[in-house]
Design a protein around this motif. Structure first.
Motif, PDB file in Angstrom:
ATOM      1  N   PHE A 190     -19.939  -2.391  -9.637  1.00 31.57           N
ATOM      2  CA  PHE A 190     -19.974  -2.548  -8.180  1.00 31.57           C
ATOM      3  C   PHE A 190     -18.576  -2.769  -7.607  1.00 31.57           C
ATOM      4  O   PHE A 190     -18.256  -2.285  -6.517  1.00 31.57           O
ATOM      5  N   CYS A 219     -19.329  -2.209  -3.893  1.00 33.39           N
ATOM      6  CA  CYS A 219     -19.766  -3.362  -3.102  1.00 33.39           C
ATOM      7  C   CYS A 219     -19.135  -4.597  -3.734  1.00 33.39           C
ATOM      8  O   CYS A 219     -19.645  -5.128  -4.731  1.00 33.39           O
ATOM      9  N   SER A 220     -18.036  -5.051  -3.169  1.00 32.64           N
ATOM     10  CA  SER A 220     -17.284  -6.146  -3.780  1.00 32.64           C
ATOM     11  C   SER A 220     -18.064  -7.456  -3.785  1.00 32.64           C
ATOM     12  O   SER A 220     -18.012  -8.216  -4.755  1.00 32.64           O
ATOM     13  N   SER A 221     -18.797  -7.730  -2.719  1.00 31.50           N
ATOM     14  CA  SER A 221     -19.554  -8.988  -2.667  1.00 31.50           C
ATOM     15  C   SER A 221     -20.635  -9.027  -3.737  1.00 31.50           C
ATOM     16  O   SER A 221     -20.815 -10.040  -4.422  1.00 31.50           O
ATOM     17  N   LEU A 222     -21.356  -7.922  -3.901  1.00 29.57           N
ATOM     18  CA  LEU A 222     -22.395  -7.862  -4.920  1.00 29.57           C
ATOM     19  C   LEU A 222     -21.786  -7.908  -6.324  1.00 29.57           C
ATOM     20  O   LEU A 222     -22.334  -8.541  -7.234  1.00 29.57           O
TER      21      LEU A 222
END
Length: 342
Positions: free
Chosen positions: A200, A209-212
Protein backbone atom coordinates in the motif's frame (compact mmCIF):
# COMPACT_ATOMS: atom_id res chain seq x y z
CA UNK A 1 -12.98 -89.85 67.34
CA UNK A 2 -16.57 -90.05 66.31
CA UNK A 3 -16.01 -87.58 63.52
CA UNK A 4 -13.07 -89.52 62.07
CA UNK A 5 -15.04 -92.75 62.25
CA UNK A 6 -17.98 -91.15 60.52
CA UNK A 7 -15.73 -89.85 57.70
CA UNK A 8 -14.05 -93.22 57.37
CA UNK A 9 -17.46 -94.88 57.26
CA UNK A 10 -18.61 -92.54 54.50
CA UNK A 11 -15.47 -93.28 52.47
CA UNK A 12 -15.99 -97.02 52.85
CA UNK A 13 -19.66 -96.71 51.96
CA UNK A 14 -18.98 -94.60 48.83
CA UNK A 15 -15.36 -95.13 47.66
CA UNK A 16 -15.90 -93.57 44.21
CA UNK A 17 -16.70 -90.07 45.55
CA UNK A 18 -13.09 -89.46 46.62
CA UNK A 19 -11.79 -90.40 43.16
CA UNK A 20 -14.28 -88.08 41.51
CA UNK A 21 -13.20 -85.32 43.85
CA UNK A 22 -9.51 -85.82 42.91
CA UNK A 23 -10.37 -85.89 39.23
CA UNK A 24 -12.32 -82.67 39.43
CA UNK A 25 -9.50 -80.95 41.30
CA UNK A 26 -6.89 -82.01 38.72
CA UNK A 27 -9.13 -80.95 35.86
CA UNK A 28 -9.63 -77.50 37.35
CA UNK A 29 -5.89 -77.15 37.95
CA UNK A 30 -5.16 -78.07 34.35
CA UNK A 31 -7.73 -75.60 33.09
CA UNK A 32 -6.27 -72.85 35.22
CA UNK A 33 -2.76 -73.49 33.91
CA UNK A 34 -3.69 -73.77 30.25
CA UNK A 35 -6.15 -70.83 30.17
CA UNK A 36 -4.77 -67.91 28.02
CA UNK A 37 -4.28 -64.44 29.47
CA UNK A 38 -6.80 -61.82 28.42
CA UNK A 39 -5.27 -58.92 26.36
CA UNK A 40 -7.34 -55.82 27.08
CA UNK A 41 -5.71 -53.85 24.20
CA UNK A 42 -6.99 -56.37 21.64
CA UNK A 43 -10.45 -55.95 23.09
CA UNK A 44 -10.47 -52.20 22.35
CA UNK A 45 -12.36 -51.20 19.17
CA UNK A 46 -10.41 -49.65 16.31
CA UNK A 47 -12.37 -46.40 16.48
CA UNK A 48 -11.24 -45.77 20.05
CA UNK A 49 -7.59 -46.56 19.26
CA UNK A 50 -7.69 -44.29 16.19
CA UNK A 51 -9.09 -41.46 18.29
CA UNK A 52 -6.22 -41.80 20.78
CA UNK A 53 -3.63 -42.00 17.99
CA UNK A 54 -5.08 -38.92 16.30
CA UNK A 55 -4.75 -36.90 19.49
CA UNK A 56 -1.17 -38.10 19.96
CA UNK A 57 -0.38 -37.25 16.34
CA UNK A 58 -1.74 -33.72 16.67
CA UNK A 59 0.44 -33.13 19.76
CA UNK A 60 3.63 -34.81 18.48
CA UNK A 61 6.84 -32.78 18.82
CA UNK A 62 8.85 -34.60 16.13
CA UNK A 63 8.48 -37.30 13.45
CA UNK A 64 10.13 -39.77 15.82
CA UNK A 65 7.03 -39.68 18.02
CA UNK A 66 4.93 -41.19 15.23
CA UNK A 67 7.68 -43.69 14.42
CA UNK A 68 7.84 -44.81 18.06
CA UNK A 69 4.09 -45.47 18.02
CA UNK A 70 4.30 -47.61 14.88
CA UNK A 71 7.08 -49.73 16.39
CA UNK A 72 4.97 -50.74 19.38
CA UNK A 73 3.11 -53.62 17.75
CA UNK A 74 1.66 -54.73 14.44
CA UNK A 75 -1.76 -53.30 15.18
CA UNK A 76 -0.35 -49.89 16.11
CA UNK A 77 1.74 -49.91 12.94
CA UNK A 78 -1.34 -50.50 10.79
CA UNK A 79 -3.54 -47.98 12.61
CA UNK A 80 -0.71 -45.41 12.71
CA UNK A 81 -0.84 -45.26 8.90
CA UNK A 82 -4.54 -44.53 8.88
CA UNK A 83 -5.62 -41.34 7.08
CA UNK A 84 -7.34 -40.02 10.20
CA UNK A 85 -4.03 -40.15 12.09
CA UNK A 86 -1.85 -38.72 9.29
CA UNK A 87 -4.30 -35.90 8.57
CA UNK A 88 -4.06 -34.56 12.13
CA UNK A 89 -0.27 -34.78 12.37
CA UNK A 90 1.13 -31.56 13.79
CA UNK A 91 3.55 -29.22 12.04
CA UNK A 92 6.44 -30.58 14.10
CA UNK A 93 5.43 -34.17 13.38
CA UNK A 94 5.99 -33.67 9.63
CA UNK A 95 9.08 -31.46 10.00
CA UNK A 96 11.97 -33.60 8.80
CA UNK A 97 15.57 -32.45 9.03
CA UNK A 98 17.58 -32.10 5.84
CA UNK A 99 20.20 -34.55 7.13
CA UNK A 100 17.44 -37.14 7.66
CA UNK A 101 16.00 -36.76 4.17
CA UNK A 102 15.50 -40.08 2.40
CA UNK A 103 13.08 -41.90 0.15
CA UNK A 104 11.09 -43.32 3.13
CA UNK A 105 10.81 -39.79 4.54
CA UNK A 106 9.59 -38.57 1.16
CA UNK A 107 6.97 -41.35 1.05
CA UNK A 108 5.87 -40.47 4.58
CA UNK A 109 5.22 -36.86 3.57
CA UNK A 110 3.39 -38.01 0.45
CA UNK A 111 1.14 -40.23 2.60
CA UNK A 112 0.39 -37.27 4.87
CA UNK A 113 -0.41 -35.09 1.84
CA UNK A 114 -2.71 -37.75 0.41
CA UNK A 115 -4.51 -37.85 3.77
CA UNK A 116 -5.14 -34.09 3.54
CA UNK A 117 -2.56 -32.78 6.02
CA UNK A 118 -2.00 -29.11 5.09
CA UNK A 119 1.25 -28.88 7.08
CA UNK A 120 2.73 -31.73 5.05
CA UNK A 121 1.48 -30.17 1.80
CA UNK A 122 3.26 -26.91 2.62
CA UNK A 123 6.44 -28.61 3.86
CA UNK A 124 6.77 -30.95 0.88
CA UNK A 125 5.73 -28.18 -1.53
CA UNK A 126 8.54 -25.91 -0.35
CA UNK A 127 11.07 -28.74 -0.56
CA UNK A 128 10.04 -29.64 -4.08
CA UNK A 129 9.95 -26.04 -5.27
CA UNK A 130 13.23 -24.77 -3.82
CA UNK A 131 15.34 -27.89 -3.15
CA UNK A 132 14.33 -30.53 -5.70
CA UNK A 133 13.57 -28.15 -8.56
CA UNK A 134 10.06 -29.57 -9.08
CA UNK A 135 8.41 -26.17 -9.46
CA UNK A 136 5.01 -27.29 -10.75
CA UNK A 137 4.25 -29.97 -8.16
CA UNK A 138 5.74 -27.84 -5.38
CA UNK A 139 3.55 -24.85 -6.22
CA UNK A 140 0.51 -27.13 -6.50
CA UNK A 141 1.10 -28.55 -3.02
CA UNK A 142 1.54 -25.06 -1.55
CA UNK A 143 -1.66 -23.95 -3.27
CA UNK A 144 -3.46 -26.93 -1.77
CA UNK A 145 -2.24 -25.93 1.69
CA UNK A 146 -3.22 -22.29 1.08
CA UNK A 147 -6.74 -23.39 0.16
CA UNK A 148 -6.82 -25.18 3.51
CA UNK A 149 -6.16 -21.82 5.27
CA UNK A 150 -2.44 -22.38 5.82
CA UNK A 151 -1.10 -18.83 6.24
CA UNK A 152 2.58 -19.60 5.61
CA UNK A 153 1.74 -21.40 2.37
CA UNK A 154 -0.28 -18.43 1.11
CA UNK A 155 2.58 -16.04 1.93
CA UNK A 156 5.13 -18.31 0.21
CA UNK A 157 3.03 -18.31 -2.94
CA UNK A 158 2.85 -14.51 -2.67
CA UNK A 159 6.68 -14.35 -2.63
CA UNK A 160 6.77 -16.63 -5.67
CA UNK A 161 4.37 -14.34 -7.55
CA UNK A 162 6.16 -11.14 -6.54
CA UNK A 163 9.53 -12.48 -7.74
CA UNK A 164 8.33 -14.64 -10.62
CA UNK A 165 10.23 -17.54 -9.05
CA UNK A 166 10.73 -20.56 -11.25
CA UNK A 167 10.37 -18.53 -14.46
CA UNK A 168 11.76 -15.50 -16.28
CA UNK A 169 11.72 -12.02 -14.80
CA UNK A 170 8.74 -11.14 -17.00
CA UNK A 171 6.61 -13.65 -15.09
CA UNK A 172 6.44 -11.42 -12.02
CA UNK A 173 2.84 -10.73 -11.03
CA UNK A 174 2.57 -8.08 -8.28
CA UNK A 175 -1.23 -8.11 -8.34
CA UNK A 176 -1.45 -11.86 -7.72
CA UNK A 177 1.24 -11.56 -5.07
CA UNK A 178 -0.72 -8.87 -3.26
CA UNK A 179 -3.91 -10.98 -3.28
CA UNK A 180 -2.09 -13.98 -1.81
CA UNK A 181 -0.31 -11.82 0.78
CA UNK A 182 -3.65 -10.27 1.77
CA UNK A 183 -5.11 -13.75 2.27
CA UNK A 184 -2.18 -14.71 4.50
CA UNK A 185 -2.55 -11.42 6.39
CA UNK A 186 -6.20 -12.18 7.11
CA UNK A 187 -5.04 -15.50 8.59
CA UNK A 188 -2.70 -13.63 10.94
CA UNK A 189 0.70 -14.10 9.27
CA UNK A 190 2.95 -11.29 10.57
CA UNK A 191 5.28 -11.11 7.56
CA UNK A 192 2.29 -11.05 5.22
CA UNK A 193 0.77 -8.16 7.17
CA UNK A 194 4.01 -6.22 6.83
CA UNK A 195 4.23 -7.06 3.11
CA UNK A 196 0.70 -5.79 2.51
CA UNK A 197 1.59 -2.58 4.33
CA UNK A 198 4.57 -1.99 2.04
CA UNK A 199 2.41 -2.76 -1.00
CA UNK A 200 0.00 0.00 0.00
CA UNK A 201 2.84 2.42 0.73
CA UNK A 202 4.59 1.80 -2.60
CA UNK A 203 1.54 1.10 -4.75
CA UNK A 204 3.07 -2.27 -5.62
CA UNK A 205 0.26 -4.61 -6.70
CA UNK A 206 -2.33 -2.47 -4.96
CA UNK A 207 -3.53 1.17 -5.07
CA UNK A 208 -1.19 3.47 -3.18
CA UNK A 209 -2.59 4.44 0.23
CA UNK A 210 -0.05 5.64 2.78
CA UNK A 211 -2.46 5.77 5.71
CA UNK A 212 -3.63 2.20 5.16
CA UNK A 213 -0.07 1.02 4.65
CA UNK A 214 1.05 2.55 7.95
CA UNK A 215 -1.85 0.86 9.73
CA UNK A 216 -0.73 -2.55 8.48
CA UNK A 217 2.89 -1.89 9.48
CA UNK A 218 1.82 -0.83 12.98
CA UNK A 219 -0.36 -3.93 13.23
CA UNK A 220 2.59 -6.17 12.31
CA UNK A 221 4.86 -4.50 14.86
CA UNK A 222 2.22 -4.84 17.59
CA UNK A 223 1.83 -8.54 16.89
CA UNK A 224 5.59 -9.04 17.07
CA UNK A 225 5.67 -7.30 20.44
CA UNK A 226 2.91 -9.58 21.70
CA UNK A 227 4.81 -12.60 20.42
CA UNK A 228 7.94 -11.50 22.25
CA UNK A 229 6.11 -10.98 25.55
CA UNK A 230 3.95 -14.12 25.40
CA UNK A 231 6.70 -16.33 26.80
CA UNK A 232 6.74 -14.66 30.21
CA UNK A 233 3.01 -14.29 30.77
CA UNK A 234 -0.20 -15.11 29.01
CA UNK A 235 -0.09 -16.67 25.56
CA UNK A 236 -2.27 -14.65 23.14
CA UNK A 237 -2.60 -17.35 20.51
CA UNK A 238 -5.93 -15.88 19.48
CA UNK A 239 -4.16 -12.95 17.81
CA UNK A 240 -1.00 -14.61 16.51
CA UNK A 241 -0.67 -17.27 13.85
CA UNK A 242 3.03 -16.89 13.16
CA UNK A 243 5.37 -16.14 16.06
CA UNK A 244 8.77 -14.57 15.69
CA UNK A 245 10.08 -16.88 18.43
CA UNK A 246 8.90 -20.02 16.60
CA UNK A 247 10.47 -20.02 13.10
CA UNK A 248 9.11 -22.27 10.40
CA UNK A 249 11.02 -25.60 10.27
CA UNK A 250 10.93 -25.71 6.46
CA UNK A 251 13.11 -22.59 6.29
CA UNK A 252 15.73 -24.36 8.37
CA UNK A 253 15.45 -27.38 6.09
CA UNK A 254 16.23 -25.25 3.00
CA UNK A 255 19.22 -23.62 4.70
CA UNK A 256 20.62 -27.00 5.72
CA UNK A 257 19.94 -28.42 2.26
CA UNK A 258 22.01 -25.85 0.38
CA UNK A 259 24.54 -25.12 3.11
CA UNK A 260 27.64 -23.21 2.07
CA UNK A 261 27.29 -24.20 -1.60
CA UNK A 262 24.46 -21.70 -2.21
CA UNK A 263 26.63 -19.41 -4.38
CA UNK A 264 28.32 -22.15 -6.42
CA UNK A 265 26.06 -21.52 -9.42
CA UNK A 266 25.64 -17.78 -8.87
CA UNK A 267 22.30 -18.07 -7.03
CA UNK A 268 21.97 -16.24 -3.73
CA UNK A 269 20.22 -16.99 -0.48
CA UNK A 270 17.97 -14.45 1.21
CA UNK A 271 20.08 -12.44 3.65
CA UNK A 272 17.43 -12.80 6.35
CA UNK A 273 18.76 -15.70 8.41
CA UNK A 274 15.30 -16.93 9.34
CA UNK A 275 14.08 -17.19 5.74
CA UNK A 276 16.16 -19.75 3.87
CA UNK A 277 14.72 -19.06 0.39
CA UNK A 278 17.10 -19.33 -2.53
CA UNK A 279 16.96 -17.74 -5.94
CA UNK A 280 15.60 -19.84 -8.78
CA UNK A 281 17.36 -17.63 -11.36
CA UNK A 282 20.14 -15.05 -11.24
CA UNK A 283 19.27 -11.59 -9.91
CA UNK A 284 15.84 -12.73 -8.73
CA UNK A 285 16.14 -11.10 -5.30
CA UNK A 286 16.66 -7.36 -4.87
CA UNK A 287 19.56 -5.77 -3.04
CA UNK A 288 19.60 -3.08 -0.37
CA UNK A 289 19.78 0.28 -2.14
CA UNK A 290 22.03 1.76 0.56
CA UNK A 291 24.88 -0.75 0.83
CA UNK A 292 24.25 -3.25 -1.97
CA UNK A 293 25.76 -6.04 0.12
CA UNK A 294 22.58 -7.87 1.15
CA UNK A 295 19.59 -9.16 -0.82
CA UNK A 296 16.07 -10.19 0.14
CA UNK A 297 13.23 -12.25 -1.29
CA UNK A 298 10.59 -9.87 0.10
CA UNK A 299 10.20 -6.58 1.88
CA UNK A 300 9.04 -8.47 4.96
CA UNK A 301 12.42 -10.25 5.16
CA UNK A 302 14.13 -6.94 4.57
CA UNK A 303 12.31 -5.28 7.47
CA UNK A 304 12.93 -8.24 9.79
CA UNK A 305 16.64 -8.36 8.95
CA UNK A 306 16.90 -4.58 9.36
CA UNK A 307 15.74 -4.70 12.98
CA UNK A 308 16.42 -8.26 14.19
CA UNK A 309 19.32 -9.28 11.95
CA UNK A 310 21.52 -6.28 12.72
CA UNK A 311 21.65 -4.87 9.19
CA UNK A 312 20.73 -1.49 10.62
CA UNK A 313 24.18 -1.18 12.21
CA UNK A 314 26.18 -2.47 9.24
CA UNK A 315 24.27 -0.34 6.77
CA UNK A 316 24.90 2.77 8.88
CA UNK A 317 28.60 1.92 8.96
CA UNK A 318 28.58 1.89 5.17
CA UNK A 319 26.77 5.23 5.15
CA UNK A 320 29.40 6.75 7.45
CA UNK A 321 32.22 5.49 5.22
CA UNK A 322 30.56 6.92 2.10
CA UNK A 323 29.98 10.29 3.80
CA UNK A 324 33.64 10.41 4.82
CA UNK A 325 34.67 9.67 1.24
CA UNK A 326 32.11 12.08 -0.32
CA UNK A 327 31.50 14.90 2.18
CA UNK A 328 29.42 16.84 -0.34
CA UNK A 329 26.53 14.40 0.24
CA UNK A 330 26.75 11.76 -2.47
CA UNK A 331 23.71 9.62 -3.19
CA UNK A 332 23.88 6.43 -1.11
CA UNK A 333 20.28 5.30 -1.55
CA UNK A 334 17.68 4.84 1.17
CA UNK A 335 19.38 4.18 4.47
CA UNK A 336 16.29 2.47 5.85
CA UNK A 337 17.08 -0.52 3.69
CA UNK A 338 14.58 0.00 0.91
CA UNK A 339 14.89 -2.19 -2.16
CA UNK A 340 17.03 -1.12 -5.03
CA UNK A 341 17.01 -2.41 -8.54
CA UNK A 342 19.64 -4.70 -9.94
Amino acid sequence: METRRSKRGRREANPSSEEEEHVDTDTCRKKKISSPKLDFFDALPDDLVLSVLSNLSSAADSPSDLIAISLTCKRMKELGRNEAVLKKASRKAVSIRAEKWSEPAHRFLISCCDAGNIHACYFLGMIRFYCLGLRGSGAALMARAALGSHAAAAFSLAVVRFNGSGGPAASRNPRAGFVLAARAALLGHVDAIREVGHCFLDGHGAPACSSLGRRFLVNASARELLAGSSGSGSDPTWILEDRASDPDPVNGFIREWFGSASDADGLRMCSNGGCGRRETRKHEFRRCAACGRVNYCSRACQARHWSDGGHKDTCREVEADVDAWAPDGGDVGDVDGSHGGE
